[in-house]
Scaffold this active site. Structure first.
Site, PDB file in Angstrom:
ATOM      1  CG  LEU A  78      -0.575   1.736  -0.332  1.00 51.15           C
ATOM      2  CD1 LEU A  78      -1.758   1.370  -1.218  1.00 51.15           C
ATOM      3  CD2 LEU A  78      -0.269   0.634   0.661  1.00 51.15           C
ATOM      4  CB  CYS A  79       5.456   5.540  -1.783  1.00 52.30           C
ATOM      5  SG  CYS A  79       4.525   6.610  -2.864  1.00 52.30           S
ATOM      6  CG  HIS A  80       7.830   0.151  -3.533  1.00 49.70           C
ATOM      7  ND1 HIS A  80       6.787   0.395  -4.390  1.00 49.70           N
ATOM      8  CD2 HIS A  80       7.800  -1.164  -3.251  1.00 49.70           C
ATOM      9  CE1 HIS A  80       6.146  -0.736  -4.629  1.00 49.70           C
ATOM     10  NE2 HIS A  80       6.738  -1.698  -3.952  1.00 49.70           N
ATOM     11  CG  MET A 116       3.707   8.528  -6.024  1.00 44.62           C
ATOM     12  SD  MET A 116       2.365   9.670  -6.448  1.00 44.62           S
ATOM     13  CE  MET A 116       2.043  10.441  -4.878  1.00 44.62           C
ATOM     14  CD  GLU A 117       9.349   8.397  -4.758  1.00 44.31           C
ATOM     15  OE1 GLU A 117       9.157   7.484  -3.934  1.00 44.31           O
ATOM     16  OE2 GLU A 117       8.836   8.374  -5.910  1.00 44.31           O
ATOM     17  CG  ASP A 131       5.735  27.317   7.572  1.00 44.25           C
ATOM     18  OD1 ASP A 131       4.807  27.631   8.362  1.00 44.25           O
ATOM     19  OD2 ASP A 131       6.885  27.042   7.959  1.00 44.25           O
TER      20      ASP A 131
END
Length: 170
Positions: A78-80, A116-117, A131
């Site tokens: 739901l992030c833009h 969020m970014e 990793d």
């Protein structure tokens, strides 16, 4: 949650939706997040000494973090999609704690925040460290992914007050 304590990604019937930000004022918005990768002292020393057979671990993790911030809307439903003006990912070896600290900052001039970014950038950089080093240290732990600070928008400035769970709103 919004300033009123409501979940903004749910409509009146409780269904998920992307928030309409078209009426919001475009402002400069910034956010900074961090993550830690705990590892064996020998693994950290290999990274610091540049002795990893895959190359410069920090450089690869930094690029992964930047790429993740740019692709956040593809990962978090739901992030833009945002036109970021700046993404910075810094990695610092903390030899005394046998860990790497990742700090990611994102900035833009827009109608929605970049928390969020920043969190996605810090997480992806930490995952990339894991990793690249898992062949020599499968016991590494990614720890304490969290938002440190956000600026801009209607809610203004927020930052972690200390290393505890206390927060402050300016």
């Amino acid at each position: 949650m919004s300033d009123t304590g409501e979940l903004t990604h749910l409509d009146a019937k409780g269904r998920a939706h992307m928030v309409d930000v078209s009426a919001k004022q475009a402002t400069t918005r910034e956010a900074t997040a961090e993550a830690y990768v705990q590892m064996l002292p020998a693994t950290l020393q290999m990274i610091v000494d540049g002795g990893h057979p895959k190359g410069d671990v920090f450089a690869v993790a930094r690029i992964a973090g930047i790429q993740a911030a740019k692709r956040c809307a593809d990962i978090i439903p739901l992030c833009h999609p945002l036109m970021l003006s700046s993404v910075r990912v810094e990695l610092q070896a903390e030899v005394e704690h046998s860990r790497v600290r990742v700090e990611a900052s994102c900035k833009l001039n827009g109608r929605t925040g970049v928390e969020m970014e920043a969190l996605t950038a810090a997480s992806a950089a930490a995952l990339t460290l894991y990793d690249m080093c898992k062949a020599v240290d499968r016991g590494m732990e990614i720890q304490a992914v969290r938002l440190l600070e956000k600026k801009g928008g209607k809610s203004g400035h927020w930052q972690v007050a200390s290393r505890s769970d206390e927060v402050s709103n300016d």
